[in-house]
Design a protein around this motif. Structure first.
Motif, PDB file in Angstrom:
ATOM      1  N   PRO A  35       0.817  -1.206  -0.141  1.00 42.38           N
ATOM      2  CA  PRO A  35       0.127  -0.077   0.107  1.00 42.38           C
ATOM      3  C   PRO A  35       1.102   1.282  -0.018  1.00 42.38           C
ATOM      4  O   PRO A  35       1.746   1.358   0.838  1.00 42.38           O
ATOM      5  CB  PRO A  35      -0.892  -0.140   1.118  1.00 42.38           C
ATOM      6  N   GLU A 184      -9.587   6.354   7.390  1.00 42.36           N
ATOM      7  CA  GLU A 184      -9.411   4.987   6.748  1.00 42.36           C
ATOM      8  C   GLU A 184      -8.414   4.970   5.619  1.00 42.36           C
ATOM      9  O   GLU A 184      -7.717   3.823   5.574  1.00 42.36           O
ATOM     10  CB  GLU A 184     -10.583   4.541   5.979  1.00 42.36           C
ATOM     11  N   ALA A 185      -8.131   5.755   4.883  1.00 43.36           N
ATOM     12  CA  ALA A 185      -7.208   5.893   3.881  1.00 43.36           C
ATOM     13  C   ALA A 185      -5.764   5.802   4.445  1.00 43.36           C
ATOM     14  O   ALA A 185      -4.758   4.981   4.117  1.00 43.36           O
ATOM     15  CB  ALA A 185      -7.244   6.855   3.052  1.00 43.36           C
ATOM     16  N   ARG A 187      -5.158   4.510   7.543  1.00 41.42           N
ATOM     17  CA  ARG A 187      -5.133   3.280   8.217  1.00 41.42           C
ATOM     18  C   ARG A 187      -4.420   2.373   7.363  1.00 41.42           C
ATOM     19  O   ARG A 187      -3.559   1.488   7.333  1.00 41.42           O
ATOM     20  CB  ARG A 187      -6.104   2.749   8.815  1.00 41.42           C
ATOM     21  N   GLU A 188      -4.962   2.062   6.047  1.00 42.77           N
ATOM     22  CA  GLU A 188      -4.644   1.488   4.993  1.00 42.77           C
ATOM     23  C   GLU A 188      -3.314   1.705   4.447  1.00 42.77           C
ATOM     24  O   GLU A 188      -2.316   0.793   4.101  1.00 42.77           O
ATOM     25  CB  GLU A 188      -5.591   1.550   3.839  1.00 42.77           C
ATOM     26  N   GLY A 191      -0.333   0.483   6.686  1.00 40.36           N
ATOM     27  CA  GLY A 191      -0.433  -0.960   6.866  1.00 40.36           C
ATOM     28  C   GLY A 191      -0.972  -1.524   8.289  1.00 40.36           C
ATOM     29  O   GLY A 191      -0.235  -2.392   8.805  1.00 40.36           O
ATOM     30  N   SER A 192      -1.643  -0.730   8.984  1.00 45.54           N
ATOM     31  CA  SER A 192      -1.893  -0.877  10.420  1.00 45.54           C
ATOM     32  C   SER A 192      -2.789  -2.218  10.264  1.00 45.54           C
ATOM     33  O   SER A 192      -3.708  -2.150   9.406  1.00 45.54           O
ATOM     34  CB  SER A 192      -2.672   0.259  10.810  1.00 45.54           C
ATOM     35  N   SER A 193      -2.637  -3.081  11.312  1.00 48.65           N
ATOM     36  CA  SER A 193      -3.428  -4.209  11.639  1.00 48.65           C
ATOM     37  C   SER A 193      -4.707  -3.866  12.426  1.00 48.65           C
ATOM     38  O   SER A 193      -5.483  -4.742  12.592  1.00 48.65           O
ATOM     39  CB  SER A 193      -2.667  -5.433  11.903  1.00 48.65           C
ATOM     40  N   THR A 195      -8.297  -2.593  13.968  1.00 51.19           N
ATOM     41  CA  THR A 195      -9.523  -2.020  13.332  1.00 51.19           C
ATOM     42  C   THR A 195      -9.831  -0.718  13.416  1.00 51.19           C
ATOM     43  O   THR A 195      -9.134   0.120  14.031  1.00 51.19           O
ATOM     44  CB  THR A 195     -10.654  -2.863  14.184  1.00 51.19           C
TER      45      THR A 195
END
Length: 269
Positions: A35, A184-185, A187-188, A191-193, A195
């Motif tokens: 990502p 949300e963008a 977080r992706e 590469g956070s795991s 929630t």
């Protein structure tokens, strides 16, 4: 005087070095897409062990110290101190060498507006008296000398125990005075795991830590699922076409000289 590291945009604006705890002995993964930022076009693929912010710090310290050495050598004790570690004993050196080994077995393919690099992240060999010798893969110097942000190592070292904070430190530094991104963008992107529910409070704590450590980061706001970052300008190197051509020619000469020196060193006398 603080050492200044060069952090390529492709590293700072991607999940190549994920904000996860370092666990030695992770399996080697095949070539896969990582990502990365889309508003500033970055395409990045990686094969090798799963890399963390501990690997990012080791890579930054090693390349910075090697660049300052006329022989591209790094003393492990100097690297550990640059990482902000108080212990420079054998166990700490072994851990650092394990990070180097992971980096040496990693390969990346990077394509951005200004860079096109394919090759290893790292190449080194052990020397006597606690030293290592760096070998610069062809094209790696270009990666460090264009489309990179210049950052003092000591500010990042102060955040070493907080992987998300160190990732944010480098990510924020690559931007201008203000920048917005959806949570949300982000977080992706990193590469956070975690929630989405758990990411937001962790993000706030990490941002507070960066703000306390990095003088360039002034404030932030989170509202309606959007993070707004405010910062002072940081030193970013983006070469114009003429300077880039001149720099690339010089870099190719350095790479060729090092390759010749490395070949001579392998000849049995």
């Amino acid at each position: 005087m603080s050492l200044i590291t060069h952090v390529p945009f492709a590293f700072a604006r991607s999940a190549l070095f994920a904000p996860k705890p370092y666990r030695p002995g992770v399996p080697v993964l095949p070539l896969r897409v990582i990502p990365a930022a889309q508003d500033y076009r970055i395409t990045l693929r990686h094969s090798g062990p799963c890399l963390t912010q501990a690997h990012a710090a080791a890579w930054q310290v090693a390349t910075t110290l090697a660049a300052k050495s006329p022989r591209d050598e790094v003393r492990l004790i100097d690297a550990l101190r640059a990482l902000g570690l108080t212990s420079v004993q054998t166990s700490a050196k072994r851990r650092l060498l394990a990070l180097f080994d992971d980096l040496a077995t990693s390969r990346v393919e990077i394509n951005t507006r200004r860079q096109d690099y394919q090759g290893p992240l790292f190449a080194y060999r052990k020397l006597p008296r606690g030293r290592v010798s760096m070998t610069w893969p062809p094209g790696m110097r270009d990666l460090l000398e264009d489309e990179a942000v210049y950052l003092p190592l000591d500010g990042r070292a102060a955040l070493g125990a907080y992987p998300l904070a160190t990732w944010l430190h480098d990510y924020i530094a690559t931007h201008r005075r203000a920048y917005e991104i959806e949570l949300e963008a982000l977080r992706e992107l990193c590469g956070s795991s975690l929630t989405a529910h758990h990411f937001k409070p962790r993000l706030r704590r990490a941002l507070d830590q960066v703000q306390a450590s990095a003088s360039f980061f002034t404030r932030y706001e989170i509202a309606h699922g959007v993070l707004t970052l405010h910062k002072e300008p940081t030193r970013v190197l983006l070469l114009d076409s003429q300077a880039k051509a001149s720099k690339s020619a010089h870099v190719r000469h350095l790479d060729a000289a090092q390759l010749a020196a490395s070949s001579r060193a392998r000849v049995a006398l």
